[in-house]
Design a protein around this motif. Structure first.
Motif, PDB file in Angstrom:
ATOM      1  N   GLU A   1     -12.289   0.959 -12.753  1.00  0.00           N
ATOM      2  CA  GLU A   1     -12.623   0.249 -11.518  1.00  0.00           C
ATOM      3  C   GLU A   1     -13.395   1.184 -10.578  1.00  0.00           C
ATOM      4  O   GLU A   1     -13.500   2.390 -10.806  1.00  0.00           O
ATOM      5  CB  GLU A   1     -11.340  -0.249 -10.834  1.00  0.00           C
ATOM      6  CG  GLU A   1     -10.514  -1.209 -11.691  1.00  0.00           C
ATOM      7  CD  GLU A   1      -9.241  -1.630 -10.989  1.00  0.00           C
ATOM      8  OE1 GLU A   1      -9.236  -1.650  -9.719  1.00  0.00           O
ATOM      9  OE2 GLU A   1      -8.240  -1.923 -11.672  1.00  0.00           O
ATOM     10  N   ARG A   2     -13.927   0.598  -9.486  1.00  0.00           N
ATOM     11  CA  ARG A   2     -14.684   1.397  -8.512  1.00  0.00           C
ATOM     12  C   ARG A   2     -13.779   1.783  -7.329  1.00  0.00           C
ATOM     13  O   ARG A   2     -12.917   0.993  -6.908  1.00  0.00           O
ATOM     14  CB  ARG A   2     -15.894   0.615  -7.993  1.00  0.00           C
ATOM     15  CG  ARG A   2     -16.923   0.315  -9.078  1.00  0.00           C
ATOM     16  CD  ARG A   2     -18.087  -0.472  -8.507  1.00  0.00           C
ATOM     17  NE  ARG A   2     -18.901   0.339  -7.621  1.00  0.00           N
ATOM     18  CZ  ARG A   2     -19.888  -0.151  -6.861  1.00  0.00           C
ATOM     19  NH1 ARG A   2     -20.150  -1.455  -6.888  1.00  0.00           N
ATOM     20  NH2 ARG A   2     -20.599   0.642  -6.086  1.00  0.00           N
ATOM     21  N   MET A   3     -13.982   2.979  -6.862  1.00  0.00           N
ATOM     22  CA  MET A   3     -13.210   3.482  -5.725  1.00  0.00           C
ATOM     23  C   MET A   3     -14.207   3.913  -4.637  1.00  0.00           C
ATOM     24  O   MET A   3     -15.175   4.628  -4.918  1.00  0.00           O
ATOM     25  CB  MET A   3     -12.353   4.682  -6.150  1.00  0.00           C
ATOM     26  CG  MET A   3     -11.565   5.313  -4.997  1.00  0.00           C
ATOM     27  SD  MET A   3     -10.640   6.773  -5.553  1.00  0.00           S
ATOM     28  CE  MET A   3     -12.003   7.868  -5.976  1.00  0.00           C
ATOM     29  N   ALA A   4     -13.982   3.478  -3.400  1.00  0.00           N
ATOM     30  CA  ALA A   4     -14.881   3.801  -2.294  1.00  0.00           C
ATOM     31  C   ALA A   4     -14.335   4.996  -1.501  1.00  0.00           C
ATOM     32  O   ALA A   4     -13.135   5.075  -1.220  1.00  0.00           O
ATOM     33  CB  ALA A   4     -15.047   2.605  -1.372  1.00  0.00           C
ATOM     34  N   ILE A   5     -15.255   5.902  -1.183  1.00  0.00           N
ATOM     35  CA  ILE A   5     -14.921   7.042  -0.315  1.00  0.00           C
ATOM     36  C   ILE A   5     -15.444   6.682   1.079  1.00  0.00           C
ATOM     37  O   ILE A   5     -16.650   6.537   1.293  1.00  0.00           O
ATOM     38  CB  ILE A   5     -15.569   8.342  -0.811  1.00  0.00           C
ATOM     39  CG1 ILE A   5     -15.135   8.614  -2.263  1.00  0.00           C
ATOM     40  CG2 ILE A   5     -15.188   9.498   0.081  1.00  0.00           C
ATOM     41  CD1 ILE A   5     -15.856   9.790  -2.892  1.00  0.00           C
ATOM     42  N   VAL A   6     -14.530   6.520   2.043  1.00  0.00           N
ATOM     43  CA  VAL A   6     -14.873   6.007   3.378  1.00  0.00           C
ATOM     44  C   VAL A   6     -14.742   7.122   4.410  1.00  0.00           C
ATOM     45  O   VAL A   6     -13.726   7.827   4.449  1.00  0.00           O
ATOM     46  CB  VAL A   6     -13.957   4.821   3.749  1.00  0.00           C
ATOM     47  CG1 VAL A   6     -14.271   4.328   5.164  1.00  0.00           C
ATOM     48  CG2 VAL A   6     -14.117   3.688   2.745  1.00  0.00           C
ATOM     49  N   LEU A   7     -15.769   7.254   5.240  1.00  0.00           N
ATOM     50  CA  LEU A   7     -15.741   8.211   6.335  1.00  0.00           C
ATOM     51  C   LEU A   7     -16.118   7.473   7.616  1.00  0.00           C
ATOM     52  O   LEU A   7     -17.210   6.917   7.731  1.00  0.00           O
ATOM     53  CB  LEU A   7     -16.719   9.369   6.100  1.00  0.00           C
ATOM     54  CG  LEU A   7     -16.778  10.427   7.218  1.00  0.00           C
ATOM     55  CD1 LEU A   7     -15.484  11.238   7.225  1.00  0.00           C
ATOM     56  CD2 LEU A   7     -17.974  11.343   7.054  1.00  0.00           C
TER      57      LEU A   7
ATOM     58  N   MET B   1     -11.281  10.331   6.923  1.00  0.00           N
ATOM     59  CA  MET B   1     -11.646   9.992   5.553  1.00  0.00           C
ATOM     60  C   MET B   1     -10.488   9.269   4.872  1.00  0.00           C
ATOM     61  O   MET B   1      -9.311   9.571   5.113  1.00  0.00           O
ATOM     62  CB  MET B   1     -12.016  11.250   4.786  1.00  0.00           C
ATOM     63  CG  MET B   1     -12.320  10.992   3.312  1.00  0.00           C
ATOM     64  SD  MET B   1     -13.025  12.429   2.509  1.00  0.00           S
ATOM     65  CE  MET B   1     -14.710  12.297   3.069  1.00  0.00           C
ATOM     66  N   SER B   2     -10.857   8.305   4.045  1.00  0.00           N
ATOM     67  CA  SER B   2      -9.843   7.593   3.265  1.00  0.00           C
ATOM     68  C   SER B   2     -10.483   7.108   1.969  1.00  0.00           C
ATOM     69  O   SER B   2     -11.719   6.984   1.862  1.00  0.00           O
ATOM     70  CB  SER B   2      -9.258   6.412   4.055  1.00  0.00           C
ATOM     71  OG  SER B   2     -10.291   5.568   4.515  1.00  0.00           O
ATOM     72  N   PHE B   3      -9.636   6.850   0.970  1.00  0.00           N
ATOM     73  CA  PHE B   3     -10.100   6.403  -0.349  1.00  0.00           C
ATOM     74  C   PHE B   3      -9.499   5.018  -0.607  1.00  0.00           C
ATOM     75  O   PHE B   3      -8.278   4.841  -0.532  1.00  0.00           O
ATOM     76  CB  PHE B   3      -9.660   7.400  -1.423  1.00  0.00           C
ATOM     77  CG  PHE B   3     -10.283   8.759  -1.277  1.00  0.00           C
ATOM     78  CD1 PHE B   3     -11.363   9.143  -2.076  1.00  0.00           C
ATOM     79  CD2 PHE B   3      -9.809   9.662  -0.340  1.00  0.00           C
ATOM     80  CE1 PHE B   3     -11.933  10.397  -1.926  1.00  0.00           C
ATOM     81  CE2 PHE B   3     -10.378  10.916  -0.188  1.00  0.00           C
ATOM     82  CZ  PHE B   3     -11.444  11.281  -0.990  1.00  0.00           C
ATOM     83  N   HIS B   4     -10.370   4.032  -0.875  1.00  0.00           N
ATOM     84  CA  HIS B   4      -9.941   2.642  -1.060  1.00  0.00           C
ATOM     85  C   HIS B   4     -10.472   2.106  -2.390  1.00  0.00           C
ATOM     86  O   HIS B   4     -11.568   2.491  -2.828  1.00  0.00           O
ATOM     87  CB  HIS B   4     -10.477   1.748   0.068  1.00  0.00           C
ATOM     88  CG  HIS B   4     -10.033   2.146   1.437  1.00  0.00           C
ATOM     89  ND1 HIS B   4      -9.083   1.468   2.148  1.00  0.00           N
ATOM     90  CD2 HIS B   4     -10.441   3.179   2.234  1.00  0.00           C
ATOM     91  CE1 HIS B   4      -8.912   2.037   3.329  1.00  0.00           C
ATOM     92  NE2 HIS B   4      -9.726   3.086   3.399  1.00  0.00           N
ATOM     93  N   MET B   5      -9.731   1.205  -2.980  1.00  0.00           N
ATOM     94  CA  MET B   5     -10.203   0.534  -4.178  1.00  0.00           C
ATOM     95  C   MET B   5     -11.139  -0.611  -3.782  1.00  0.00           C
ATOM     96  O   MET B   5     -10.892  -1.324  -2.809  1.00  0.00           O
ATOM     97  CB  MET B   5      -9.040  -0.017  -5.009  1.00  0.00           C
ATOM     98  CG  MET B   5      -8.091   1.061  -5.536  1.00  0.00           C
ATOM     99  SD  MET B   5      -8.955   2.426  -6.387  1.00  0.00           S
ATOM    100  CE  MET B   5      -9.826   1.519  -7.670  1.00  0.00           C
TER     101      MET B   5
ATOM    102  N   PRO C   1      -5.267   2.316   2.086  1.00  0.00           N
ATOM    103  CA  PRO C   1      -5.890   3.392   1.312  1.00  0.00           C
ATOM    104  C   PRO C   1      -4.936   3.959   0.273  1.00  0.00           C
ATOM    105  O   PRO C   1      -3.709   3.933   0.442  1.00  0.00           O
ATOM    106  CB  PRO C   1      -6.214   4.449   2.380  1.00  0.00           C
ATOM    107  CG  PRO C   1      -5.221   4.216   3.458  1.00  0.00           C
ATOM    108  CD  PRO C   1      -4.957   2.743   3.477  1.00  0.00           C
ATOM    109  N   ILE C   2      -5.519   4.461  -0.817  1.00  0.00           N
ATOM    110  CA  ILE C   2      -4.668   5.097  -1.835  1.00  0.00           C
ATOM    111  C   ILE C   2      -4.303   6.525  -1.407  1.00  0.00           C
ATOM    112  O   ILE C   2      -3.259   7.046  -1.796  1.00  0.00           O
ATOM    113  CB  ILE C   2      -5.376   5.107  -3.205  1.00  0.00           C
ATOM    114  CG1 ILE C   2      -6.715   5.835  -3.135  1.00  0.00           C
ATOM    115  CG2 ILE C   2      -5.560   3.692  -3.714  1.00  0.00           C
ATOM    116  CD1 ILE C   2      -7.395   5.978  -4.480  1.00  0.00           C
ATOM    117  N   VAL C   3      -5.149   7.125  -0.602  1.00  0.00           N
ATOM    118  CA  VAL C   3      -4.871   8.447  -0.055  1.00  0.00           C
ATOM    119  C   VAL C   3      -5.812   8.642   1.136  1.00  0.00           C
ATOM    120  O   VAL C   3      -6.918   8.088   1.172  1.00  0.00           O
ATOM    121  CB  VAL C   3      -5.070   9.554  -1.116  1.00  0.00           C
ATOM    122  CG1 VAL C   3      -6.518   9.658  -1.541  1.00  0.00           C
ATOM    123  CG2 VAL C   3      -4.586  10.914  -0.582  1.00  0.00           C
TER     124      VAL C   3
END
Length: 856
Positions: A294-300, A212-216, A249-251
């Motif tokens: 802004e929108r942030m995407a949660i990626v798995l 999992m990662s969090f991207h703008m 990724p931001i985290v």
């Protein structure tokens, strides 16, 4: 002839210990749990084919793993070089290597040292470790960095170790009781889940890496255009929408501390809550503060689960993942996040599922056919030997008890083929008693006293029993080493049965028979059967039919070779891969509708056949192009189509074997048969003479080809259990030939004036009774399983019945004539050599005399 007391006490202790260990298997697990602590609690574990469940073999995607490893090394090299004050550096994975480019050629040595320190393997207490990479100059301003084989294997091993722990946590998270999770080979994981009937869910749970990662979210990239540097385009997990994201990724999920299933307070929809550790909470809070609005995407696993807009800074380190989840999907995602990410994707290369009802039926069927085979053998032995047969039967009972005890002690898993191994072991175990009793009967007819007949019978039969069992054990060892799953279970139970029979059929029976003779004060032993199946003192001239026997055998073998190619073997799923599904429809199966629906799926050749009754259907789908992933997609389509045509259908058994596994199984199967033949050749050569060995091997090849022809003619599945039948047949066939060979060797010493042909005929007549009786006991043991065992064991039991008949007749009509031809050829060669020496000797003497005269 008294047995020492210490020996009696030892035998008694072994038997009592075995009974105590075996007793818990008569009770349920709940009842055993209530036993006192000092009572043994170990029980045999039932295999999935007996209690139902899912069997999966997962393989680490080594290509994806090593690709990620190279990318990670490239990033680490750039970071380390820049930290050393060298700014002009670039590292890019190219094929199997990493190309490191720089501008300052004077710093090449420094950069090489940094690369070496960054990528070196772990140190070893046993000496310097093999390097993970090789560093080769590529011009004055480039290095080619390549992972060594040692480096690749270290990475794969570490990935499997980490994956084992992650898989174990994920399985524990869904509450499966008594799962089996273990390494298989260098890059595979075996997962067995009792009671689990939804392999699709388990495959999805275990196959995803859960990275999992969090991207703008950034500006959209036109379809077909190349994203700018630092931007990636990923698809939505539920729709066809695609998102352009900031690559860095931001985290990441490495900072996740917990996860659970929650429900939206307004809609009640399931969602997944998560919580970061302190570092993750700080990074997440800083990013949401900077990018509010802004929108942030949660990626798995490289798919966007959701892309919400940040309305305000999230400073608590907690959040929720929303999406089109069912409760089960939300629970599985939460389990995956809590268990941690896999280092690489796991590919399902083999899947087998058995319904719980089918498992129960298999237990009942295995038990009843085993009992029926045992009763047939026991009855036959009593008819042959009366009171002495009861002693042999007591040894059989002890053999079964001790086999169960041994399986309980080693924690073995009992499968349906394992039950077949126990049943066949009963037939082979009683062979030893037949050999002993026939020897005792023979010695008694010669007028020996009771004690003398017992001593001679056991002594003379022991060598034959030992040779017979060793040849069978050779096949069993090969089965265990080259086989997998249930076939190994068969090898374990049969091997234990043979080894234990040496104790029960020889040592225990000897002690009991001696005591009976002593208690009853017998002067002689009478073992004559009430019904003489084979007349006494037969003097059949078997070698007169040697040409016909060999010619007919060659004809059958050539016919079998033709059958091997036309129509060919009916290869099972083990060897050709694909999908096999056994279903139970609520009423009579509508084959026409099922076939029409399955054909419309475009999956290639689909075969349907009814099985035990009108509602049971066996469906086979050819191997799908596209590897294991295509197989998984196909089985999902097949299940959905069947449920649509026949709602309420029960999936009794599902098997999915990928091309990689099927190829390995086929190769291992043929190698095992070849090794068995070579091993038998050397053993018989060692124990007898070379021409005995050649005769036996030629006969074995003919036996195997005829059995393969039989399997092709009857259209039985040729699968792993069929290979097990061939290997067992090789051991059994040699077993039968050793009985005849042993008597031939003995008669060669006793009757030196007889011709080889007379010795062979005499030996066959003398061993005819025991050859027929030993084959009959094994045949009777397997007969109920072949008749009523069902599809799970018919590929083993039916060829074994045919093979037993072929092995017995080939010992007489093929092995013996070949031995006669080779023996006569050997004698003629020796005679010719001796004649040449005799002709040469006078000439040499005459020449020597002439030389002496000349000197004088």
């Amino acid at each position: 002839m008294r047995t020492p007391k210490w020996q009696l006490y030892l035998y008694g202790f072994i038997i009592l210990f075995g009974i105590v260990i075996a007793v818990p298997n008569l009770f349920t697990a709940a009842q055993v749990a209530k036993f006192p602590a000092w009572v043994p609690h170990s029980r045999m574990t039932l295999g999935l084919d007996l209690k139902g469940g899912s069997h999966l073999v997962l393989e680490v995607d080594s290509k994806a793993l090593l690709k990620e490893r190279r990318q990670g090394m490239a990033d680490d090299i750039v970071a380390a070089v820049k930290q050393a004050g060298i700014s002009s550096i670039r590292a890019v994975p190219v094929g199997d290597s990493i190309m490191v480019s720089f501008l300052d050629a004077n710093r090449a040595d420094d950069i090489r040292d940094i690369i070496h320190k960054t990528t070196q393997g772990p140190s070893s207490t046993l000496g310097p470790a093999q390097p993970d990479v090789t560093i080769e100059p590529h011009g004055s301003k480039q290095f080619r960095v390549t992972l060594t084989e040692a480096g690749e294997q270290r990475r794969i091993k570490a990935a499997v170790d980490q994956s084992l722990e992650v898989v174990r946590k994920r399985i524990d998270g869904i509450g499966v009781s008594e799962p089996t999770i273990q390494r298989e080979g260098s890059d595979r994981i075996l997962v067995q889940l009792p009671g689990v009937q939804d392999p699709a869910r388990i495959t999805k749970l275990l196959g995803g890496t859960a990275k999992m990662s969090f991207h703008m979210v950034t500006k959209p990239v036109p379809e077909g255009a190349t994203p700018p540097n630092g931007v990636i385009v990923l698809p939505d997990a539920h729709t066809n929408e695609r998102y352009a994201l900031v690559e860095r990724p931001i985290v990441t999920g490495d900072h996740l501390e917990g996860s659970d299933v929650q429900f939206d307070r307004y809609s009640g929809a399931p969602q997944v809550g998560f919580k970061f550790d302190a570092t993750g909470a700080r990074l997440f809070g800083d990013a949401t503060r900077r990018h509010t609005g802004e929108r942030m995407a949660i990626v798995l696993d490289k798919k966007v689960l959701s892309a919400p807009r940040i309305n305000e800074p999230i400073l608590g380190g907690q959040g929720v993942i929303t999406g089109q989840f069912t409760t089960t999907e939300a629970s599985d995602l939460s389990t995956m996040l809590k268990a941690g990410a896999l280092p690489a994707p796991l590919i399902v290369i083999e899947e087998r599922t058995v319904g719980a009802d089918v498992g129960g039926d298999a237990i009942r069927m295995g038990a009843w056919t085993g009992i029926a085979g045992f009763v047939l053998v026991v009855s036959f032995i009593v008819i042959l030997y009366g009171l002495w047969g009861l002693i042999a039967n007591l040894a059989l009972v002890l053999n079964l008890v001790l086999v169960v005890a041994a399986l309980s002690l080693i924690g073995a898993t009992l499968t349906l083929p394992g039950i077949a191994g126990i049943v066949l072991g009963v037939g082979i175990a009683v062979d030893a008693n037949v050999l002993i009793n026939e020897r005792i009967r023979e010695e008694s007819r010669r007028g020996l006293s009771a004690f003398a007949a017992l001593d001679a019978g056991f002594r003379k039969a022991f060598g034959t029993i030992l040779d017979s069992n060793i040849t069978t054990l050779i096949a069993v060892v090969l089965l265990f080493s080259m086989g997998s799953g249930p076939v190994r279970g068969f090898a374990v139970t049969m091997g234990l049965g043979i080894c234990i029979s040496m104790f029960t059929a020889v040592s225990i029976v000897r002690v009991i028979m001696l005591q009976v003779v002593r208690w009853r004060r017998l002067k002689s032993i009478n073992m004559e059967p009430p019904i003489q199946i084979i007349p006494l003192g037969t003097n059949i001239q078997f070698m007169r039919a040697r040409f016909f026997g060999i010619a007919f055998s060659i004809f059958l073998s050539l016919t079998s070779v033709v059958l091997f190619f036309t129509p060919g073997l009916n290869y099972g799923i083990d060897f050709k891969g694909g999908i096999q599904v056994e279903i139970e429809t609520p009423g009579k199966a509508d084959l026409s509708s099922l076939r029409h629906k399955l054909d419309s799926l475009g999956l290639g050749e689909v075969a349907l056949q009814t099985a035990d009754n009108a509602s049971t259907v066996l469906i086979r789908v050819e191997e799908q192009p596209g590897g294991e992933t295509a197989q998984r997609t196909a089985i999902a389509k097949v299940r959905a189509a069947i449920s649509e045509v026949a709602p309420g259908t029960e999936f009794a058994r599902t098997e999915v074997v990928g091309p990689k596994v099927s190829g390995e199984l086929a190769t291992d199967g043929f190698i095992a048969v070849g090794l068995a033949l070579v091993a038998m050749l050397f053993y018989i050569w060692f124990r007898f003479e070379w021409y005995f060995a050649v005769g036996a091997i030629v006969t074995l090849i003919l036996d195997v080809t005829k059995t393969i022809g039989f399997v092709a003619l009857t259209r039985l599945d040729f699968n792993l259990t069929a290979v097990a039948a061939l290997l067992t047949l090789i051991g059994y066939s040699v077993n039968d030939k050793v009985v005849v060979y042993d008597r031939m060797r003995e008669n060669m010493r006793l009757f030196k004036k007889l011709t080889l042909r007379e010795i062979i005929d005499r030996s066959i007549n003398e061993t005819l009774t025991r050859s027929v009786y030993t084959s009959a006991t094994t045949f009777l043991a397997m007969l109920p399983m072949a008749a009523f065992g069902g599809s799970a064991v018919e590929s083993f039991a039916v060829p074994m019945l045919f093979g037993i008949f072929i092995a017995t007749t080939s010992s007489i009509f093929i092995a013996a004539p070949i031995l006669l031809f080779l023996g006569d050829w050997r004698e003629r060669r020796l005679a010719n050599k001796q004649g040449d020496e005799e002709e040469t000797a006078p000439a040499a003497k005459s020449a020597a005399a002439r030389r002496g005269t000349a000197r004088r």
